[in-house]
Design an enzyme around this catalytic site. Structure first.
Site, PDB file in Angstrom:
ATOM      1  N   GLY A 122       0.794  -1.225   0.000  1.00  0.00           N
ATOM      2  CA  GLY A 122       0.000   0.000   0.000  1.00  0.00           C
ATOM      3  C   GLY A 122       0.825   1.273   0.000  1.00  0.00           C
ATOM      4  O   GLY A 122       0.278   2.372   0.081  1.00  0.00           O
ATOM      5  N   ASP A 250      -5.651  -0.504 -17.394  1.00  0.00           N
ATOM      6  CA  ASP A 250      -5.921   0.206 -16.139  1.00  0.00           C
ATOM      7  C   ASP A 250      -5.094   1.488 -16.043  1.00  0.00           C
ATOM      8  O   ASP A 250      -5.286   2.276 -15.130  1.00  0.00           O
ATOM      9  CB  ASP A 250      -5.641  -0.701 -14.927  1.00  0.00           C
TER      10      ASP A 250
END
Ligand code: AMP
Ligand code: MG
Length: 491
Positions: A122, A250
């Protein structure tokens, strides 16, 4: 000081995202802040409070009115489909309305593990954050549609990549973060209703002119319009020698902005097959392939949108195919437009494509620096006194010697003043680009706590077209010991 949020995405149906609050960081420090951008976004820059800004841009404090979410999306990565990617380390704080009345996303990248993190940490290391900062802002200064960098904060934490690196958070600003992969997320689930909801949101936000079109043709026109913006975007990349490096679906923006600056790089010596990314072993995203890949990505978008085109599937496929096939012409027009400008041409002649391709071939054979060649051609347009410096850029100059008179004859047919042509060319052919070795030097220094080279680059790249006295060395390609042949995602 934070502008008022005009929330949009988080008002869409709940399965479009996951609510997500940024994970706090240990010891945030603001290392870059983009004042001019902040002003256009409506920040009260005069009342700038560094402590507060640091907390906002690190995710340690939420600005008032934020409704943070991680967006869901899918995507084809190097040709393979993943039905669920999503923001694995990014959080959309919300949208704000900028001074021009445009809606802009404010997103923190590197904000901690989200429900989409899939085993990732993350987080983002400082190097890639600063790289995105420099390159995206350079693209903006060159007038190329792009996401932008509002701030960079170091976290005081280490992130583990090939080696431990200082962690950082980038505040990214975009017209939106909706991607081809966002459509694919719903398309691959056969959720036609969500595809329509998303398409309507996109039309309202990015293509409001399509609201005039009757519903049965509106979505096909949306596909065509997205394809047009993307064709123009990639043509602009080609015009500055930019290699995106990861043109996955993406990473293909519905708004037509350059997004995701991973292993991207600018070509120095002209070679259409150039690839920098260490993970692109097959050369899928090589310079010359970018338009072809874009068309492939548009075909994937068309597939995801298919139920919107016609209730009869066969008919829908036919209509979509026709649009996607039209890409070649859309792209060629866009590219010719870009290249004519780069060569100082304002009129169109049928033989222009041949002229441009002959120059490219001369550059390839002569291993000439892409940026300097076009820049120096601006001098050649002014007078033949510029020719020697141009020829000196070519290891073999036979082809370019033969090409120059053809170009001059073409310019002569337009009859414009050479001084004026040269000036126009200098407005589109940058002198300062984020050369890979310079970017790498700036990032290495920053990792050691020295942000001076980063600051110099940042300042220089903000003004790519005007000569900046004393900065000649920054215009030059890498020397033999400095050349960067591989770039790493490492993000
Ligand atoms: P990218 O290569 O940056 O386009 O990312 C592709 C996908 O991987 C996206 O879903 C990202 O959110 C996710 N991702 C990339 N880096 C990380 C990370 N460090 N932690 C979690 N997810 C990540
Ligand atoms: Mg991405």
């Amino acid at each position: 000081m934070f502008p008022t949020f005009t929330l949009r995405y988080s008002k869409l149906p709940a399965h479009f995202f996951e609510p997500f609050t940024p994970v706090t960081v240990e010891k945030p420090e603001l290392v870059a802040f983009n004042r001019p951008l902040a002003e256009t976004l409506g920040f009260e820059v005069a009342a700038f409070d560094e402590r507060q800004a640091t907390d906002w841009f690190s995710g340690n404090d939420l600005p008032p009115g934020a409704d943070p979410v991680a967006q869901a999306y899918a995507g084809h990565q190097f040709g393979g489909f993943s039905p669920r990617l999503g923001d694995g380390r990014a959080v959309l704080l919300g949208e704000v309305t900028d001074r021009d009345g445009r809606l802009r996303d404010i997103q923190l990248k590197g904000a901690g593990c989200t429900p989409f993190s899939r085993g990732g940490d993350g987080r983002a290391p400082l190097g890639p954050v600063l790289r995105e900062y420099l390159v995206s802002e350079a693209m903006h200064a060159m007038g190329i549609p792009t996401t932008r960098a509002l701030a960079a904060v170091t976290t005081g934490e280490r992130v583990m990549r090939r080696m431990p690196e200082p962690g950082a958070v980038l505040t990214r600003v975009a017209s939106s973060h909706i991607r081809v992969g966002t459509f694919q997320y719903f398309g691959s689930r056969h959720d036609g209703e969500s595809v329509r909801t998303l398409a309507d949101h996109v039309i309202e936000r990015h293509y409001p002119e399509l609201l005039e079109i009757e519903e049965q043709n509106r979505y096909l026109n949306l596909l065509k319009a997205i394809q047009q913006r993307q064709a123009e975007l990639v043509a602009r990349w080609m015009g500055v020698g930019f290699i995106h490096g990861v043109m996955n679906t993406d990473n293909t923006s519905i708004a037509g902005e350059t997004i995701d600056f991973g292993p991207c790089a600018f070509m120095e010596r002209y070679d259409p097959k150039t690839v920098f990314s260490s993970i692109d072993t097959g050369g899928r995203y090589a310079y010359v392939n970018q338009p072809v890949i874009l068309q492939w990505n548009m075909a994937r978008l068309a597939e995801a949108m298919l139920p919107l085109f016609d209730s009869d599937e066969q008919r829908a496929i036919e209509r979509a195919t026709e649009v996607v096939q039209g890409f070649s012409e859309q792209y060629l027009d866009a590219w010719l437009g870009v290249m004519r400008q780069k060569l100082g041409l304002v009129q169109e002649e049928d033989s222009d494509q041949e002229l441009i391709e002959a120059l490219q071939e001369a550059m390839r054979v002569g291993r000439a620096d892409f940026t300097l060649t076009f820049r120096q051609l601006g001098e050649c347009a002014r007078s033949e006194a510029g020719d020697d410096a141009l020829l000196a850029l070519f290891e073999q100059d036979g082809d370019i010697r033969a090409w120059l008179p053809q170009w001059r004859a073409r310019l002569a047919r337009e009859g414009r003043d050479g001084e004026e042509v040269g000036r126009d060319m200098h407005k589109v052919n940058p002198l300062y680009i984020p050369r890979n070795h310079r970017v790498e030097q700036a990032l290495s220094a920053a990792a050691e706590g020295n942000f001076e080279p980063f600051e110099t680059l940042r300042e220089m790249l903000a003004d790519p077209f005007e000569v900046q006295p004393g900065r000649e060395a920054w215009t030059l390609p890498a020397g033999p010991d400095e050349a960067v042949f591989r770039t790493f995602c490492g993000t």
